[in-house]
Design a protein around this motif. Structure first.
Motif, PDB file in Angstrom:
ATOM      1  N   VAL A  27       8.571  -6.119   2.390  1.00  0.00           N
ATOM      2  CA  VAL A  27       8.620  -4.556   1.939  1.00  0.00           C
ATOM      3  C   VAL A  27       7.129  -4.003   1.821  1.00  0.00           C
ATOM      4  O   VAL A  27       6.314  -4.774   1.365  1.00  0.00           O
ATOM      5  N   VAL A  28       6.764  -2.985   2.300  1.00  0.00           N
ATOM      6  CA  VAL A  28       5.619  -2.110   1.898  1.00  0.00           C
ATOM      7  C   VAL A  28       5.912  -0.963   0.927  1.00  0.00           C
ATOM      8  O   VAL A  28       6.858  -0.560   1.130  1.00  0.00           O
ATOM      9  N   CYS A  29       5.102  -1.064   0.016  1.00  0.00           N
ATOM     10  CA  CYS A  29       5.157   0.082  -0.917  1.00  0.00           C
ATOM     11  C   CYS A  29       4.019   0.802  -1.165  1.00  0.00           C
ATOM     12  O   CYS A  29       2.670   0.513  -0.725  1.00  0.00           O
ATOM     13  N   MET A  30       4.470   2.126  -0.606  1.00  0.00           N
ATOM     14  CA  MET A  30       3.384   3.255  -0.625  1.00  0.00           C
ATOM     15  C   MET A  30       3.372   4.379  -1.713  1.00  0.00           C
ATOM     16  O   MET A  30       4.291   4.708  -1.998  1.00  0.00           O
ATOM     17  N   VAL A  31       2.174   4.688  -2.125  1.00  0.00           N
ATOM     18  CA  VAL A  31       2.105   5.647  -3.240  1.00  0.00           C
ATOM     19  C   VAL A  31       1.269   6.550  -2.841  1.00  0.00           C
ATOM     20  O   VAL A  31       0.004   6.559  -2.700  1.00  0.00           O
ATOM     21  N   ALA A  32       1.634   7.887  -2.702  1.00  0.00           N
ATOM     22  CA  ALA A  32       0.637   9.187  -2.214  1.00  0.00           C
ATOM     23  C   ALA A  32       0.416  10.044  -3.524  1.00  0.00           C
ATOM     24  O   ALA A  32       1.268  10.317  -4.288  1.00  0.00           O
ATOM     25  N   ASP A  33      -0.830  10.457  -3.622  1.00  0.00           N
ATOM     26  CA  ASP A  33      -1.341  11.564  -4.628  1.00  0.00           C
ATOM     27  C   ASP A  33      -2.050  12.557  -3.910  1.00  0.00           C
ATOM     28  O   ASP A  33      -2.545  12.474  -2.771  1.00  0.00           O
ATOM     29  N   SER A  34      -2.327  13.580  -4.633  1.00  0.00           N
ATOM     30  CA  SER A  34      -3.189  14.954  -4.006  1.00  0.00           C
ATOM     31  C   SER A  34      -4.639  14.586  -3.965  1.00  0.00           C
ATOM     32  O   SER A  34      -5.584  15.188  -3.495  1.00  0.00           O
ATOM     33  N   SER A  35      -5.126  13.379  -4.562  1.00  0.00           N
ATOM     34  CA  SER A  35      -6.602  13.224  -4.624  1.00  0.00           C
ATOM     35  C   SER A  35      -6.999  12.560  -3.413  1.00  0.00           C
ATOM     36  O   SER A  35      -6.379  11.682  -3.015  1.00  0.00           O
ATOM     37  N   VAL A  36      -8.531  12.817  -3.120  1.00  0.00           N
ATOM     38  CA  VAL A  36      -9.197  12.227  -2.007  1.00  0.00           C
ATOM     39  C   VAL A  36     -10.002  11.035  -2.489  1.00  0.00           C
ATOM     40  O   VAL A  36     -10.392  10.363  -1.518  1.00  0.00           O
ATOM     41  N   ALA A  38      -3.536  -9.455  -6.351  1.00  0.00           N
ATOM     42  CA  ALA A  38      -3.005 -10.869  -6.489  1.00  0.00           C
ATOM     43  C   ALA A  38      -1.473 -10.920  -6.196  1.00  0.00           C
ATOM     44  O   ALA A  38      -1.126 -12.216  -5.987  1.00  0.00           O
ATOM     45  N   PHE A  39      -0.681  -9.822  -6.424  1.00  0.00           N
ATOM     46  CA  PHE A  39       0.697 -10.037  -6.228  1.00  0.00           C
ATOM     47  C   PHE A  39       1.050  -9.473  -4.918  1.00  0.00           C
ATOM     48  O   PHE A  39       2.481  -9.378  -4.685  1.00  0.00           O
ATOM     49  N   SER A  40       0.457  -9.266  -4.058  1.00  0.00           N
ATOM     50  CA  SER A  40       0.808  -8.611  -3.021  1.00  0.00           C
ATOM     51  C   SER A  40       0.123  -9.510  -1.723  1.00  0.00           C
ATOM     52  O   SER A  40      -0.875 -10.176  -1.913  1.00  0.00           O
ATOM     53  N   VAL A  58      -1.813   4.783  -1.097  1.00  0.00           N
ATOM     54  CA  VAL A  58      -2.292   3.432  -1.296  1.00  0.00           C
ATOM     55  C   VAL A  58      -1.036   2.472  -0.996  1.00  0.00           C
ATOM     56  O   VAL A  58       0.054   3.067  -1.408  1.00  0.00           O
ATOM     57  N   TRP A  59      -1.317   1.513  -0.364  1.00  0.00           N
ATOM     58  CA  TRP A  59       0.088   0.821   0.175  1.00  0.00           C
ATOM     59  C   TRP A  59      -0.291  -0.699  -0.090  1.00  0.00           C
ATOM     60  O   TRP A  59      -1.483  -1.006  -0.322  1.00  0.00           O
ATOM     61  N   ALA A  60       0.805  -1.411  -0.190  1.00  0.00           N
ATOM     62  CA  ALA A  60       0.782  -2.889  -0.822  1.00  0.00           C
ATOM     63  C   ALA A  60       1.899  -3.364  -0.019  1.00  0.00           C
ATOM     64  O   ALA A  60       2.887  -2.901   0.064  1.00  0.00           O
ATOM     65  N   ILE A  61       1.902  -4.643   0.697  1.00  0.00           N
ATOM     66  CA  ILE A  61       2.923  -5.433   1.155  1.00  0.00           C
ATOM     67  C   ILE A  61       3.171  -6.608   0.465  1.00  0.00           C
ATOM     68  O   ILE A  61       2.598  -7.420   0.117  1.00  0.00           O
ATOM     69  N   CYS A  62       4.361  -6.932   0.219  1.00  0.00           N
ATOM     70  CA  CYS A  62       5.263  -7.969  -0.629  1.00  0.00           C
ATOM     71  C   CYS A  62       6.110  -8.644   0.345  1.00  0.00           C
ATOM     72  O   CYS A  62       6.962  -8.112   1.091  1.00  0.00           O
ATOM     73  N   GLY A  63       6.084 -10.019   0.168  1.00  0.00           N
ATOM     74  CA  GLY A  63       7.088 -10.978   0.662  1.00  0.00           C
ATOM     75  C   GLY A  63       6.856 -10.988   2.285  1.00  0.00           C
ATOM     76  O   GLY A  63       5.767 -10.588   2.905  1.00  0.00           O
ATOM     77  N   GLY A  64       7.497 -11.681   2.740  1.00  0.00           N
ATOM     78  CA  GLY A  64       7.567 -11.809   4.483  1.00  0.00           C
ATOM     79  C   GLY A  64       6.528 -12.978   4.629  1.00  0.00           C
ATOM     80  O   GLY A  64       6.272 -13.705   3.657  1.00  0.00           O
ATOM     81  N   GLU A  65       6.140 -12.848   5.751  1.00  0.00           N
ATOM     82  CA  GLU A  65       5.278 -13.660   6.568  1.00  0.00           C
ATOM     83  C   GLU A  65       3.618 -13.463   5.854  1.00  0.00           C
ATOM     84  O   GLU A  65       3.307 -12.162   5.687  1.00  0.00           O
ATOM     85  N   GLY A  66       2.939 -14.486   5.682  1.00  0.00           N
ATOM     86  CA  GLY A  66       1.702 -14.323   5.160  1.00  0.00           C
ATOM     87  C   GLY A  66       0.612 -14.333   6.103  1.00  0.00           C
ATOM     88  O   GLY A  66       0.414 -14.404   7.134  1.00  0.00           O
TER      89      GLY A  66
END
Length: 183
Positions: free
Chosen positions: A126-135, A158-160, A175-183
Motif C-alpha cells: 500500500v502507498v500512503c500519501m499525505v498532501a498539504d498546502s506548503s511547498v 524505518a517502517f516503510s 509526501v508518500w511512503a510504501i509499506c508491504g509488498g515486494e522490497g
C-alpha cells in the motif's frame, strides 16, 4: 514495533526512484494520487476499490482521526501485516503537515488530505500519501536520542519500504511512503 530500537542515523535517505513508474500513467506520483479524491473538503471521505481518501483540518486532533481512517481502510482491504506500520506513518506525516505546513496567510484553517492506494500488479503493498498546502520540503534531521522531536521522518524511513515527496504546482506537496509488498 519498538521505536527505541530505531536508529537515529541518516543512512536511509528517501528514494527518488519510485517502483513501477513505467507501468503507471504519467499522472502525479505515477498514477498513485487520485486528483479528484485530493479535492475533498475537510471532513469528507471517499473510497474506491483500490483507494481511500480523507480530508482533515490541519490541527492536532486530526492525527488520531487520520490514523483511525487509515486503519479502517487497511482492515477493509485485508492488510493486517502492514496495519501498524501504516498507522505510524500516517501519524508522523499528518503530524508533520499539521505542525510545519501551515496554511497561507488569509486562509483561516489548513487542510491535510490522506490517500491510501493498494498496490497490485504482483507487488502488493500500500502507498500512503499525505498532501498539504506548503511547498516546504520535508527535512529529515539527525535527532539526538533524548530530543523531544525530530525523529518522524526517520521512523517513516524505518517502517516503510520507500518514501519521498513531490511538489504539486500551485498546490503544495505530497509526501508518500510504501509499506508491504515486494522490497
Amino acid at each position: 514495533m519498538n521505536a527505541e530500537l530505531v536508529s537515529s542515523e541518516t543512512d536511509s535517505e528517501p528514494s527518488w526512484s519510485r517502483p513501477s513508474l513505467a507501468e503507471a500513467s504519467q499522472a502525479l506520483l505515477g498514477g498513485w494520487w487520485d486528483d479528484p479524491l485530493g479535492r475533498l473538503s475537510v471532513g469528507e471521505r471517499a473510497r474506491t476499490r483500490d483507494a481511500a481518501a480523507g480530508a482533515f483540518a490541519a490541527s492536532p486532533e486530526s492525527v488520531r482521526r487520520a490514523r483511525e481512517f487509515a486503519s479502517g481502510a487497511l482492515e477493509g482491504w485485508g492488510f493486517r501485516e502492514e496495519l501498524e506500520d501504516v498507522r505510524l506513518i500516517v501519524s508522523e506525516l499528518v503530524g508533520n503537515a499539521c505542525r510545519h505546513a501551515l496554511p497561507e496567510r488569509g486562509v483561516p484553517h489548513g487542510r491535510v488530505v490522506v490517500q491510501l492506494r493498494r498496490l497490485d500488479g504482483g507487488r502488493g503493498g500500500v502507498v500512503c500519501m499525505v498532501a498539504d498546502s506548503s511547498v516546504k520540503a520535508p527535512v529529515r534531521v539527525d535527532a539526538h536520542h533524548f530530543a523531544e522531536s525530530g525523529r518522524g521522518l526517520g521512523l517513516v524511513s524505518a517502517f516503510s519500504r520507500e518514501w519521498g515527496w513531490e511538489p504539486v504546482r500551485n498546490r503544495g506537496k505530497i509526501v508518500w511512503a510504501i509499506c508491504g509488498g515486494e522490497g
